[in-house]
Design an enzyme around this catalytic site. Sequence first.
Site, PDB file in Angstrom:
ATOM      1  CE1 TYR A  17      -3.643   2.583   0.632  1.00 48.45           C
ATOM      2  CE2 TYR A  17      -2.167   3.412   2.320  1.00 48.45           C
ATOM      3  CZ  TYR A  17      -3.279   3.567   1.521  1.00 48.45           C
ATOM      4  OH  TYR A  17      -4.023   4.721   1.609  1.00 48.45           O
ATOM      5  CD  GLU A  18       3.252   2.912   4.666  1.00 52.31           C
ATOM      6  OE1 GLU A  18       4.474   2.649   4.804  1.00 52.31           O
ATOM      7  OE2 GLU A  18       2.541   3.333   5.591  1.00 52.31           O
ATOM      8  CD  GLU A  21       7.659   1.769  13.348  1.00 49.83           C
ATOM      9  OE1 GLU A  21       8.252   1.731  12.245  1.00 49.83           O
ATOM     10  OE2 GLU A  21       7.892   2.660  14.194  1.00 49.83           O
ATOM     11  CB  VAL A  72      -7.850  -1.698   8.616  1.00 48.85           C
ATOM     12  CG1 VAL A  72      -9.121  -2.505   8.401  1.00 48.85           C
ATOM     13  CG2 VAL A  72      -7.733  -1.237  10.063  1.00 48.85           C
ATOM     14  N   GLY A 114     -13.753   1.113   6.680  1.00 50.71           N
ATOM     15  CA  GLY A 114     -15.067   1.736   6.748  1.00 50.71           C
ATOM     16  C   GLY A 114     -15.983   1.098   7.779  1.00 50.71           C
ATOM     17  CB  ILE A 172     -11.400  -2.203  11.906  1.00 50.39           C
ATOM     18  CG1 ILE A 172     -12.571  -3.178  11.827  1.00 50.39           C
ATOM     19  CG2 ILE A 172     -10.122  -2.897  12.365  1.00 50.39           C
ATOM     20  CD1 ILE A 172     -12.415  -4.269  10.783  1.00 50.39           C
ATOM     21  CG  ASN A 175      -1.922   7.106   3.454  1.00 50.76           C
ATOM     22  OD1 ASN A 175      -3.079   7.101   3.039  1.00 50.76           O
ATOM     23  ND2 ASN A 175      -1.402   6.117   4.153  1.00 50.76           N
ATOM     24  CE1 TYR A 181      -4.002   7.096  11.986  1.00 51.24           C
ATOM     25  CE2 TYR A 181      -2.597   7.962  10.262  1.00 51.24           C
ATOM     26  CZ  TYR A 181      -3.017   6.909  11.045  1.00 51.24           C
ATOM     27  OH  TYR A 181      -2.458   5.671  10.881  1.00 51.24           O
TER      28      TYR A 181
END
Length: 170
Positions: free
Chosen positions: A32-33, A92, A96, A102, A105, A133, A140
């Site tokens: 993903y990153e 760190e 999910v 959504g 979680i 991101n 956040y």
Amino acid sequence: MPDSATPSFTIRPATVDDVDDLARLVRELAHYERDPDAAVATADHFREALFPREASPAAYAHVAERDGLVVGMAVWFASFSTWTGRRGLWLEDLFVEPAQRGLGIGKALLTELARVCTARGWTRLEWVVLDWNAPAIEFYRSQGAQPLTEWTTYRVAGDALGRLAGGSPS
């Protein structure tokens, strides 16, 4: 109490039986990153770090479980602030699985870490997020987190770490 239409999940501290799932989720996070080759940690690395036989753990983890499967994780360790003279919690990695997003979680994992902090009298819950991101940043911020834009994270690794450790000039 959730109704029957609400997907249910459980947040719990990771156990040694979760190390394969933690390694898998870290690899998914690395994809993903956009840096899949950087995630080289194995289940054995997680077993040694989180559940050592003779030492204190280097880190801790909480997992999200849904329908008997681990679908999310938060890996963290204690930090220390010289300014407050107290410990904090450094997150760190929070991840999910995309198909499980959504459902609340991620928020539940973050909430559990906030509970750990407050229960222990720790003063901070901190982490870094990649600038690109946007979904994570939005999430956040929706949880009350504020970016520390005046700080820049630095890292010494690989050959540069070896040079620094050896005291050799560049």
